[in-house]
Design an enzyme around this catalytic site. Structure first.
Site, PDB file in Angstrom:
ATOM      1  N   LYS A   1      38.307  -1.071  -7.293  1.00 23.56           N
ATOM      2  CA  LYS A   1      37.414  -1.197  -8.256  1.00 23.56           C
ATOM      3  C   LYS A   1      35.805  -0.235  -7.711  1.00 23.56           C
ATOM      4  O   LYS A   1      34.937   0.004  -8.596  1.00 23.56           O
ATOM      5  CB  LYS A   1      36.690  -2.506  -8.147  1.00 23.56           C
ATOM      6  CG  LYS A   1      37.427  -3.462  -9.273  1.00 23.56           C
ATOM      7  CD  LYS A   1      38.900  -3.824  -9.062  1.00 23.56           C
ATOM      8  CE  LYS A   1      40.036  -3.093  -9.766  1.00 23.56           C
ATOM      9  NZ  LYS A   1      41.436  -3.356  -9.354  1.00 23.56           N
TER      10      LYS A   1
ATOM     11  N   HIS B   1      22.830 -14.216 -29.029  1.00 20.18           N
ATOM     12  CA  HIS B   1      22.920 -13.027 -29.809  1.00 20.18           C
ATOM     13  C   HIS B   1      21.850 -11.880 -29.195  1.00 20.18           C
ATOM     14  O   HIS B   1      20.746 -12.525 -28.761  1.00 20.18           O
ATOM     15  CB  HIS B   1      22.565 -13.402 -31.122  1.00 20.18           C
ATOM     16  CG  HIS B   1      22.382 -12.034 -32.014  1.00 20.18           C
ATOM     17  ND1 HIS B   1      23.523 -11.334 -32.310  1.00 20.18           N
ATOM     18  CD2 HIS B   1      21.253 -11.284 -32.402  1.00 20.18           C
ATOM     19  CE1 HIS B   1      23.339 -10.327 -33.163  1.00 20.18           C
ATOM     20  NE2 HIS B   1      21.614 -10.307 -33.295  1.00 20.18           N
TER      21      HIS B   1
HETATM   22  P1  FAD Z   1      47.926  -9.964   1.062  1.00 19.20           P
HETATM   23  O1  FAD Z   1      46.482  -9.704   0.599  1.00 19.20           O
HETATM   24  O2  FAD Z   1      48.930  -8.698   1.038  1.00 19.20           O
HETATM   25  O3  FAD Z   1      47.535 -10.209   2.455  1.00 19.20           O
HETATM   26  C1  FAD Z   1      48.698 -10.521   3.586  1.00 19.20           C
HETATM   27  C2  FAD Z   1      48.151 -10.095   4.641  1.00 19.20           C
HETATM   28  O4  FAD Z   1      48.899 -10.687   5.751  1.00 19.20           O
HETATM   29  C3  FAD Z   1      47.856  -8.469   5.038  1.00 19.20           C
HETATM   30  O5  FAD Z   1      46.881  -8.512   5.662  1.00 19.20           O
HETATM   31  C4  FAD Z   1      48.937  -8.254   6.107  1.00 19.20           C
HETATM   32  O6  FAD Z   1      48.637  -7.515   7.203  1.00 19.20           O
HETATM   33  C5  FAD Z   1      49.199  -9.585   6.857  1.00 19.20           C
HETATM   34  N1  FAD Z   1      50.719  -9.823   7.482  1.00 19.20           N
HETATM   35  C6  FAD Z   1      51.769  -9.620   6.689  1.00 19.20           C
HETATM   36  N2  FAD Z   1      52.709  -9.992   7.727  1.00 19.20           N
HETATM   37  C7  FAD Z   1      52.155 -10.452   9.175  1.00 19.20           C
HETATM   38  C8  FAD Z   1      52.501 -10.977  10.200  1.00 19.20           C
HETATM   39  N3  FAD Z   1      53.907 -11.280  10.363  1.00 19.20           N
HETATM   40  N4  FAD Z   1      51.734 -11.494  11.115  1.00 19.20           N
HETATM   41  C9  FAD Z   1      50.186 -11.115  10.950  1.00 19.20           C
HETATM   42  N5  FAD Z   1      49.797 -10.641   9.649  1.00 19.20           N
HETATM   43  C10 FAD Z   1      50.674 -10.287   8.721  1.00 19.20           C
HETATM   44  N6  FAD Z   1      44.671  -8.293  -7.662  1.00 19.20           N
HETATM   45  C11 FAD Z   1      43.740  -8.887  -8.546  1.00 19.20           C
HETATM   46  O7  FAD Z   1      43.767  -9.970  -8.616  1.00 19.20           O
HETATM   47  N7  FAD Z   1      42.824  -7.913  -8.960  1.00 19.20           N
HETATM   48  C12 FAD Z   1      42.796  -6.898  -8.811  1.00 19.20           C
HETATM   49  O8  FAD Z   1      41.836  -6.016  -9.298  1.00 19.20           O
HETATM   50  C13 FAD Z   1      43.701  -6.007  -8.057  1.00 19.20           C
HETATM   51  N8  FAD Z   1      43.843  -4.867  -7.773  1.00 19.20           N
HETATM   52  C14 FAD Z   1      44.822  -4.084  -7.104  1.00 19.20           C
HETATM   53  C15 FAD Z   1      44.702  -2.878  -6.685  1.00 19.20           C
HETATM   54  C16 FAD Z   1      45.629  -2.315  -5.770  1.00 19.20           C
HETATM   55  C17 FAD Z   1      45.766  -0.947  -5.591  1.00 19.20           C
HETATM   56  C18 FAD Z   1      46.652  -3.313  -5.324  1.00 19.20           C
HETATM   57  C19 FAD Z   1      47.735  -2.630  -4.136  1.00 19.20           C
HETATM   58  C20 FAD Z   1      46.629  -4.621  -5.525  1.00 19.20           C
HETATM   59  C21 FAD Z   1      45.657  -4.753  -6.185  1.00 19.20           C
HETATM   60  N9  FAD Z   1      45.781  -6.434  -6.626  1.00 19.20           N
HETATM   61  C22 FAD Z   1      44.653  -7.130  -7.497  1.00 19.20           C
HETATM   62  C23 FAD Z   1      46.707  -7.311  -5.987  1.00 19.20           C
HETATM   63  C24 FAD Z   1      45.983  -8.156  -4.808  1.00 19.20           C
HETATM   64  O9  FAD Z   1      45.507  -7.165  -3.850  1.00 19.20           O
HETATM   65  C25 FAD Z   1      47.112  -9.084  -4.260  1.00 19.20           C
HETATM   66  O10 FAD Z   1      47.532  -9.871  -5.270  1.00 19.20           O
HETATM   67  C26 FAD Z   1      46.266 -10.065  -3.253  1.00 19.20           C
HETATM   68  O11 FAD Z   1      45.943  -9.218  -2.136  1.00 19.20           O
HETATM   69  C27 FAD Z   1      47.693 -10.839  -2.722  1.00 19.20           C
HETATM   70  O12 FAD Z   1      47.174 -11.776  -1.565  1.00 19.20           O
HETATM   71  P2  FAD Z   1      47.941 -12.389  -0.296  1.00 19.20           P
HETATM   72  O13 FAD Z   1      47.039 -13.049   0.552  1.00 19.20           O
HETATM   73  O14 FAD Z   1      49.093 -13.056  -0.943  1.00 19.20           O
HETATM   74  O15 FAD Z   1      48.359 -11.176   0.329  1.00 19.20           O
END
Ligand code: FAD
Length: 470
Positions: free
Chosen positions: A54, A449
């Protein structure tokens, strides 16, 4: 931390699912540790996803505005130049400010932040490998929350090197604007990042396997979006399958063929972006140690986010559902409340989806196609931004608001917007739908508006065949 300390909750993963759950659980009185291997909190979203994309979308939009559109306002800019290094530096600073902010929130809420890779040993034990020569650490806990997120999905014969063949992560780091960029995949990430580099000067072609972009979006809105992006200069090759990519010294050779079968052809581009989706990440997590079931890689959970292993929960991209940061965050809140004995509520029918191209596209609830498939009778009301006064004043008349309501009850079932600031506007629909609102009720609300939201009021009026400004 003493070796004997036992936590109420150990969270593996510090992304939107994990860090939000950690803060909420700590505020609910639980003792919490969050294990993150990236070395920075915020996960994909803050580090290589929502936030840096963004930041680049905003900077590239301003660049294009200054170059192409200021003159109609009577603003003469002269020769507008791109300083990509400063643009990337700004993006990095936005990211570090926000990720550092989460560390601050962890300190404030007394969440232990443990840097390293977490592995589940048994239902009450997580082993953390900090990497390098540092000693492994064992955390004992009453409950474990898996929030390990997702990683980039790949396709056969297309090897990502993050130089010529890049993922979304590489697309946030290109140190020079490529002359040509092929984006494999017409989903929201490919379209956003394709828009960034087109605005900065690349010739962008999107190659999509299906015959439509942004699958899952309302068909009419998806078609409209494609036309608008084409007008901006993005080229689309639909119904086309990529079978191979070869990275050469100065370009990539891409072999494609019609998805329905037919002759192959070769395309060239300086850079190829692979954007074919994301897959759940559970590598080395030890799921087998506690017998956690998965379905196509996604961890299976019940309505309380409990996995098949007692005391082990999971949220975010690693479980089924839309792979979106706000969905992960909300699940984090709900599970943290559940663990503290509080009621929680996650309504998957009202998770908004936003594509941050310009104009933006935002959707909530059902599409027309879904309602037709389900045999639900509905009425549609639409209002174009070309008839909205505020859209005219800001010079953004492309797009429309579309509201779908149940025929019999008038209850709003879906809202789809393509237009300026659609991602902000959609929250009016979210509030109405969460409260079970009808099109008539939204139409009766006195909207300020001139605002873009008046287009929502007009579309709501149109559901019941009324109009004011049309
Ligand atoms: P993640 O954010 O993937 O976090 C998981 C974390 O766990 C990571 O930091 C990883 O390092 C850590 N991890 C994994 N395994 C281990 C382990 N064994 N030990 C310790 N740490 C570990 N979503 C939106 O809603 N709006 C948007 O505008 C948007 N834009 C995006 C743009 C891009 C380019 C991308 C790639 C994704 C975008 N997303 C967006 C999606 C969004 O980033 C994900 O849906 C969100 O980050 C998911 O959150 P999460 O906590 O499930 O996982």
């Amino acid at each position: 931390m003493s070796e004997e300390k036992r936590y109420d909750l150990v969270i593996i993963g510090g992304g939107p699912g994990g860090y939000v759950a950690a803060i909420r659980a700590a505020q609910n009185g639980l003792s919490v540790a969050c294990v993150e291997m990236r070395g920075r909190l915020g996960g994909t979203c803050l580090n290589v996803g929502c936030i840096p994309s963004k930041a680049m979308l905003q900077s590239s939009h301003l660049y294009e505005e200054a170059r192409e559109h200021f003159d109609v306002h009577g603003i003469q800019t002269g020769d507008v130049k791109l300083d990509l290094k400063t643009m990337l530096g700004r993006k990095d600073k936005v990211v570090t400010d926000l990720t550092d902010g989460i560390e601050g929130l962890f300190r404030k809420n007394k969440v232990d932040y443990i840097i390293g890779t977490g592995r589940i040993i048994d239902n009450e034990t997580v082993e953390v490998s900090p990497g390098g020569r540092k000693k492994k650490q064992t955390l004992s806990t009453d409950t474990i929350l898996i929030a390990t997120g997702s990683e980039v999905a790949t396709i056969p014969n297309v090897e990502i090197d993050e130089q010529r063949i890049i993922s979304s992560t590489g697309a946030l780091e290109l140190s020079k604007v490529p002359k040509s960029l092929i984006v494999i995949g017409g989903g929201y990430i490919g379209l956003e990042l394709g828009s960034v580099w087109r605005r900065l000067g690349a010739e962008v072609t999107v190659v999509e396997f299906l015959d439509r972009i942004t699958p899952g979006m309302d068909g009419e809105i998806s078609k409209r979006m494609k036309v608008i992006l084409e007008k901006q200069g993005i080229r689309f090759m639909m119904g086309t399958k990529v079978t191979e990519a070869k990275a050469l010294k100065t370009k990539v050779n891409l072999t494609v063929e019609p998805a329905a079968g037919g002759d192959a052809q070769t395309l060239d581009a300086e850079v190829v972006l692979v954007s074919v989706g994301r897959k759940p990440y559970t590598d080395g997590l030890g799921l087998e140690n506690v017998g956690i079931e998965t379905d196509r890689g996604f961890i299976t959970v019940d309505e309380h986010f409990q996995t098949s292993a007692p005391g082990v929960f999971a949220v975010g991209d690693v479980i089924p559902g839309p792979m979106l940061a706000h969905k992960a965050e909300h699940e984090g809140v709900v599970v943290a409340d559940y663990l503290a004995g509080e009621p929680g509520h996650m309504n998957y029918d009202t998770v908004p989806g936003v594509v941050y191209t310009w104009p933006e596209v935002a959707s909530i609830g059902k599409t027309e196609e879904q309602l037709k498939d389900a045999g639900v009778k509905y009425a549609v009301g639409k209002f174009p931004f070309s008839a909205n006064a505020r859209a005219r004043t800001i010079g953004e008349k492309d797009g429309l608001v579309k509201i779908i309501a149940e025929k019999e009850t008038d209850r709003i079932l879906g809202v789809h917007i393509i237009g300026p600031d659609a991602g902000t506007m959609i929250h009016e629909a979210l509030a109405a739908m969460e409260l079970g609102g009808t099109a008539h009720e939204v139409a009766e609300m006195c909207h300020a508006h001139p605002t873009l939201n008046e287009a929502i009021m007009e579309a709501a009026l149109a559901v019941n065949k009324h109009t004011i400004n049309m």
